[in-house]
Design a protein around this motif. Structure first.
Motif, PDB file in Angstrom:
ATOM      1  N   LYS A   7       0.815  -1.209   0.000  1.00 59.30           N
ATOM      2  CA  LYS A   7       0.000   0.000   0.000  1.00 59.30           C
ATOM      3  C   LYS A   7       0.852   1.265   0.000  1.00 59.30           C
ATOM      4  O   LYS A   7       0.641   2.163  -0.813  1.00 59.30           O
ATOM      5  N   ASN A   8       1.813   1.361   0.904  1.00 58.16           N
ATOM      6  CA  ASN A   8       2.645   2.572   0.994  1.00 58.16           C
ATOM      7  C   ASN A   8       3.480   2.775  -0.265  1.00 58.16           C
ATOM      8  O   ASN A   8       3.666   3.909  -0.712  1.00 58.16           O
ATOM      9  N   ASP A   9       3.967   1.687  -0.833  1.00 60.16           N
ATOM     10  CA  ASP A   9       4.743   1.782  -2.068  1.00 60.16           C
ATOM     11  C   ASP A   9       3.867   2.301  -3.215  1.00 60.16           C
ATOM     12  O   ASP A   9       4.292   3.146  -4.002  1.00 60.16           O
ATOM     13  N   VAL A  10       2.643   1.786  -3.290  1.00 62.09           N
ATOM     14  CA  VAL A  10       1.727   2.213  -4.341  1.00 62.09           C
ATOM     15  C   VAL A  10       1.344   3.675  -4.160  1.00 62.09           C
ATOM     16  O   VAL A  10       1.344   4.456  -5.116  1.00 62.09           O
ATOM     17  N   LEU A  11       1.048   4.079  -2.940  1.00 65.05           N
ATOM     18  CA  LEU A  11       0.690   5.469  -2.672  1.00 65.05           C
ATOM     19  C   LEU A  11       1.836   6.425  -3.012  1.00 65.05           C
ATOM     20  O   LEU A  11       1.615   7.500  -3.576  1.00 65.05           O
TER      21      LEU A  11
END
Length: 111
Positions: A7-11
């Motif tokens: 999630k954090n990588d995608v955001l």
């Protein structure tokens, strides 16, 4: 079985893409507006600039304080005919914005 969240990588990737897109749009609109700028001394042309909004939600295009007369050139006054360059520069850029998005998508490994 443990799952790893991306999630954090995608955001972060989305935020970076938005910033890159805004930078590309800003550069494009400035170039188009500068091409339409009436040149007397060149100061007005050099003063056209852009700034990406802090949340990467858009771009502000305008002129620096070194050309406070820009509004008179853009909008005109009684006795001074308008010579728009900012708004037409932005409108001229609209059809090219898709190309910026497509280039970013390709760069990131898209089709």
């Amino acid at each position: 079985m443990e799952f790893k969240s991306y999630k954090n990588d995608v955001l972060k990737a989305m935020k970076d893409c938005k910033k890159e897109f805004c930078e590309g749009v800003g550069t494009l609109v400035v170039a188009e507006a500068q091409g339409l700028t009436p040149v007397l001394t060149g100061n007005l042309k050099r003063s056209v600039t852009y700034e990406v909004m802090s949340d990467n939600a858009g771009v502000n295009v305008g002129v620096t304080n070194s050309a406070p007369y820009a509004v008179v050139i853009e909008k005109g006054l009684s006795g001074h005919k308008a010579q728009p360059f900012l708004e037409p520069g932005a409108m001229k850029s609209v059809s090219k914005v898709t190309n910026i998005a497509e280039n970013i998508y390709r760069k990131l490994g898209g089709a």
